[in-house]
Design an enzyme around this catalytic site. Structure first.
Site, short mmCIF file in Angstrom:
data_model
loop_
_atom_site.label_atom_id
_atom_site.label_comp_id
_atom_site.label_asym_id
_atom_site.label_seq_id
_atom_site.Cartn_x
_atom_site.Cartn_y
_atom_site.Cartn_z
N GLN A 98 -3.55 -5.64 -43.60
CA GLN A 98 -2.40 -4.77 -43.87
C GLN A 98 -2.10 -3.87 -42.67
O GLN A 98 -1.00 -3.38 -42.51
CB GLN A 98 -2.68 -3.93 -45.12
N LYS A 151 16.11 21.69 -10.83
CA LYS A 151 15.46 20.43 -11.13
C LYS A 151 16.33 19.42 -11.87
O LYS A 151 17.14 19.79 -12.71
CB LYS A 151 14.19 20.66 -11.97
N SER A 197 15.12 21.44 -16.03
CA SER A 197 13.91 22.21 -16.31
C SER A 197 14.33 23.52 -16.97
O SER A 197 15.37 24.08 -16.64
CB SER A 197 13.18 22.49 -15.01
N HIS A 214 0.83 -1.22 0.00
CA HIS A 214 0.00 0.00 0.00
C HIS A 214 0.85 1.25 0.00
O HIS A 214 0.45 2.29 0.53
CB HIS A 214 -0.94 0.03 1.22
N GLU A 251 10.06 8.27 -16.92
CA GLU A 251 8.67 8.68 -17.18
C GLU A 251 8.22 8.28 -18.57
O GLU A 251 7.09 7.83 -18.78
CB GLU A 251 8.53 10.20 -17.01
N1 ARG Z 1 0.28 -5.13 -48.74
C1 ARG Z 1 -0.54 -6.25 -48.45
C2 ARG Z 1 -0.61 -6.48 -46.94
O1 ARG Z 1 0.19 -5.93 -46.28
C3 ARG Z 1 0.03 -7.48 -49.09
C4 ARG Z 1 -0.97 -8.53 -49.40
C5 ARG Z 1 -1.90 -8.04 -50.43
N2 ARG Z 1 -2.73 -9.06 -50.92
C6 ARG Z 1 -3.81 -8.75 -51.67
N3 ARG Z 1 -4.51 -9.74 -52.10
N4 ARG Z 1 -4.14 -7.53 -51.92
O2 ARG Z 1 -1.45 -7.16 -46.42
#
Ligand code: ARG
Length: 464
Positions: free
Chosen positions: A321, A282, A276, A155, A289
């Site tokens: 992606q 400081k 600071s 605590h 942090e």
């Molecule tokens: N740039 C795409 C990704 O990062 C690669 C795969 C793309 N495949 C597709 N069928 N468009 O996921």
């Protein structure tokens, strides 16, 4: 002309092109992409799917592209969408028609899954290396400052005396589990999806095992649909990373507290502190942090990947992606945090005297006095009550336990004898000799165990 342009009559809208492109970030996968393509081309030739001459041209061309990228001479083009199409289009420029044979029996879907797995595998190794470095520093400090006593807290109130080394080794344990989580998920990352094609597998007699061997991968995926849509390995890295960042944030918080004038347990080195712009006196623990703060973003990355995957139907979807920026940032953030943290704790000055006085002047031996009475036959609850009254009395009189005479002690409980006055911070520590306790003998043993655990992680790394 796009590499996939055959069925289209119109150009892609510019905003859509920019929005859909991943090249600004997935160019980081160029090495993995080229390694995967070289292995694939070798295999295609070996299986008689393409001619050996074409395969040789492809491999030489890919190596030339890699060298070009590494010299900083490669032009990454947004209109070529991603790393896969950028490299393939460049290959066509370098070697002509033969380039068109590389993508036989392959889709960008299994290609990107492979690239990201190779990249993550390497990221795991460098993350574990960083964790190991920090652990080594903790062990070094624990050995160097072995014997330094500080108050342990619950605590945020002084609770019982502990060895500073015991406190450091608590963090060693957290990082040991972190390293274990990373090395555990390595096995699930180390799988080759190549041969899965777009989603259903490919109609060529590929030798998937050969490609895996070429790339030093230990297994091939069992289901093509899972292989192209699985990003569990990214989730696993991010989960382990978020937890490791949380551990760092807890440690960072203690460093921040310990370096205040109120605690004064440590002083951070100038190399890891800032001043600071307005208050000349400081010295701020900015690095601690920041490490504490960055844990928020690491937790965010874990939430982002889980939310992105949630509800995604099989198999590949463009949503996926989104995995890359998160993963790349998590790896950078975590490895940088570990690095700066290691430097910071490795150079901090330890104020053992201040720690000791804090442990001594805070009734930290109260539990030991109660345990003393238990050994004389009192039930623990009654003993607790007696010592509680003694604390109240001392607080009222501005005294410490050590200021109480035997006569005074006996007014609280007749069981007290002269040896009760010998209860000190040192005897309190020595008494906690249970396995895993803070007694000096146990801490020495724990240091030996820690040293051998460091060795096992080192051996694991050497095998990768
Ligand atoms: N740039 C795409 C990704 O990062 C690669 C795969 C793309 N495949 C597709 N069928 N468009 O996921």
């Amino acid at each position: 002309m796009k590499l996939w342009g055959g069925r289209f009559e119109k150009e892609l809208d510019k905003t859509a092109e920019e929005f859909g492109a991943s090249i600004p970030f997935d160019k980081r996968l160029y090495r993995e992409d080229i390694a995967g393509s070289i292995a694939h081309a070798k295999m295609l030739a070996q299986q008689g799917i393409i001619g050996q001459e074409d395969a040789t041209k492809i491999i030489v061309g890919l190596e030339a592209i890699r060298a070009k990228i590494e010299r900083g001479e490669f032009e990454f083009r947004l209109d070529r969408e991603d790393i896969h199409l950028n490299i393939e289009a460049q290959l066509r420029e370098e070697i002509g028609e033969a380039a068109g044979r590389l993508h036989t029996g392959r889709s960008r879907n299994d290609q990107v899954a492979l690239d990201l797995r190779l990249w993550t595998r390497a990221a795991i190794v460098s993350t574990v290396e960083r964790i190991l470095k920090l652990q080594r520093t903790l062990v070094r400090l624990a050995v160097q400052w072995n014997g330094v006593v500080m108050p342990g807290y619950t605590h945020m109130q002084r609770a019982q005396p502990i060895l500073f080394s015991h406190h450091l080794l608590a963090y060693f344990e957290m990082f040991q589990r972190d390293a274990g989580r990373f090395s555990d998920c390595y096995g699930r990352v180390d799988v080759s999806p190549l041969g899965s094609g777009a989603l259903a597998g490919v109609p060529y007699p590929l030798d998937r095992e050969f490609v895996a061997q070429e790339l030093g991968i230990s297994a091939i995926s069992r289901n093509s649909m899972d292989a192209v849509s699985d990003r569990d390995f990214v989730v696993e890295y991010l989960a382990a990373a978020a937890l490791c960042a949380v551990h760092l944030s807890r440690f960072a918080e203690e460093i921040i507290l310990w370096s205040t004038a109120e605690f004064g347990f440590i002083e951070l080195d100038d190399a890891y502190s800032t001043g600071s712009s307005i208050m000349p006196q400081k010295k701020n623990p900015d690095m601690a942090e920041l490490v504490r703060g960055k844990s928020g973003r690491m937790i965010g990355h874990l939430m982002a990947i889980l939310t992105m995957l949630k509800g995604l139907p099989l198999a590949y979807n463009k949503d996926m992606q989104e995995d890359k920026e998160i993963l790349f940032d998590a790896v950078d953030t975590l490895t940088n945090s570990l690095k700066v943290f290691e430097g910071m704790v490795g150079t901090m000055r330890i104020r053992g005297g201040t720690m000791y006085r804090a442990a001594e002047g805070s009734f930290a031996t109260a539990t030991d006095l109660a345990d003393y009475l238990v050994k004389k036959g009192k039930p623990f609850r009654e003993a607790h009550e007696v010592v509680g009254k003694m604390v109240r009395h001392c607080l009222d009189k501005g005294k410490n336990f050590s200021d109480l005479s035997l006569q005074e002690l006996q007014t609280f409980a007749p069981e007290f004898e002269e040896d009760a006055r010998q209860i000190t911070v040192e005897t309190s520590l020595a008494a906690r000799k249970v396995y895993g306790g803070t007694a000096p003998g146990q801490v020495n043993m724990a240091l030996e165990t820690a040293t051998s655990l460091l060795e096992s992680t080192q051996i694991w790394l050497e095998g990768k």
